[in-house]
Design an enzyme around this catalytic site. Structure first.
Site, PDB file in Angstrom:
ATOM      1  CB  SER A   1      -0.726  -8.280  -0.249  1.00 39.68           C
ATOM      2  OG  SER A   1       0.400  -9.084  -0.453  1.00 39.68           O
TER       3      SER A   1
ATOM      4  CE  LYS B   1       1.681  -7.547  -3.557  1.00 35.43           C
ATOM      5  NZ  LYS B   1       2.508  -7.925  -2.367  1.00 35.43           N
TER       6      LYS B   1
END
Lengths: 195, 195
Positions: B119, B156
């Site tokens: 991600s 993230k």
DNA sequence: GAGAATACTGTACGTATGTGAACGATGAGT
DNA sequence: ACTCATCGTTCACATACGTACAGTATTCTC
């Protein structure tokens, strides 16, 4: 035998580690005593024996500054899972200790190179990264290599099929290099990035 | 004063470095003498004085095993440019020496985490990479963070605008995380990859 | 309440170690 | 021919250091 260290034992152990980190050598028995205000080296010997029994250190006999850490002094803990609850709890889930500098070969054939350009972005090699390179005159198919083209070093993926060899960037905005002559300097064995 | 070391001087210097690498402590004067077959500690003293004059080592007075390397023992050379000619020539263009483990803070608040998933590919953080994390309870806009969501750690990009905070992946195939609760564990300060 | 583990003090011994001084040999540079 | 850095030897000294042993006190465990 208890596995856990008492608070005082842990402090002694941490002092040894800190001493190695700051002075590059382990402390002597008496330096430890001085740090904690112990009047006698015998006290420290007891602590050392305990730490040795716990498998945390090794003691070289009749060797000055002979305390040897059995856990890497410059290591950082690698966590397997992080538990919910608190960051403090997380540290208990240590999977292993790694010495970052031990991840790369320590030969004299190893050097580092600052990455320029974005031609290898697709492999996660970004501008400004430090590429760790092991010198070698050739490479296998798909290896990431440092190649020299007319006085200019570049990092690309090495491709070979039959007698054909060429270089490929990992960025669709660049074309494979097939026509120009190049020589392989070495193989990229690691990437280090600092934020 | 000549800057260059003679072959013998270099051998002594290399032995000190090797000794630190293998034994974790610098050698004593007499250990150096024994290694090279010198009958006297005085000989080694001369060598040490020379190495000190050259700025390669420091000698702590009356300190057992007090030889201090002024060049990182576990360092690797960072090349600025690579010259055409030969790989051997390249090494002369050393820009600096870095101690890889010194690139990251040595606090007790630093740990590493194996990256799972893709991600964050857009930032060059790939599956299998080792993320070096410094613990902190919050972060600034655009920092890359380790966040905890219901017992699951994830890496993230941290976003904040006004009172609004959310997490964003760096991969167009994933959506920003706006609705779920999360807590910041720490900030990613480095990436290490091994091929 | 006996016994072990922990946490200290004190004293002592032998020696490994840093340091210093005096001196000789060789080879290169001017 | 002379100097000077390098390379080496021998002898000596003070001490920092690892090690050992004999105690004492406290706390924890069974």
């Amino acid at each position: 035998m208890k596995e856990q260290l008492t608070a005082k034992q842990k402090k002694v152990f941490d002092f040894i580690k800190d001493h190695i980190r700051s002075e590059n050598v382990p402390p002597t028995v008496r330096e430890i005593a001085a740090r904690f205000g112990y009047a006698s080296p015998g006290t420290v010997q007891d602590y050392l024996r305990i730490l040795k029994d716990r498998g945390l250190i090794n003691i070289k006999k009749n060797f000055y500054r002979g305390i040897e850490l059995l856990v890497p002094a410059f290591g950082i803990p690698v966590l397997g899972r992080i538990r919910a609850g608190a960051p403090e709890h997380a540290v208990e889930d240590i999977e292993e200790w790694i010495d970052v500098s031990g991840l790369f070969p320590r030969d004299n054939d190893v050097f580092a190179l600052r990455v320029m350009g974005d031609s290898m972005e697709g492999s996660g090699i970004m501008e400004g990264d430090l590429a760790v390179v092991k010198k070698q005159p050739s490479a296998g198919n798909n290896d990431i290599v440092v190649a020299l083209m007319e006085d200019e070093a570049t990092i690309k993926r090495f491709k070979s099929r039959g007698n054909n060899v060429w270089l490929e960037p990992d960025n669709p905005r660049y074309e494979p290099i097939r026509e120009r002559a190049f020589s392989v300097i070495g193989k990229v064995v690691g990437i280090i990035r600092n934020y």
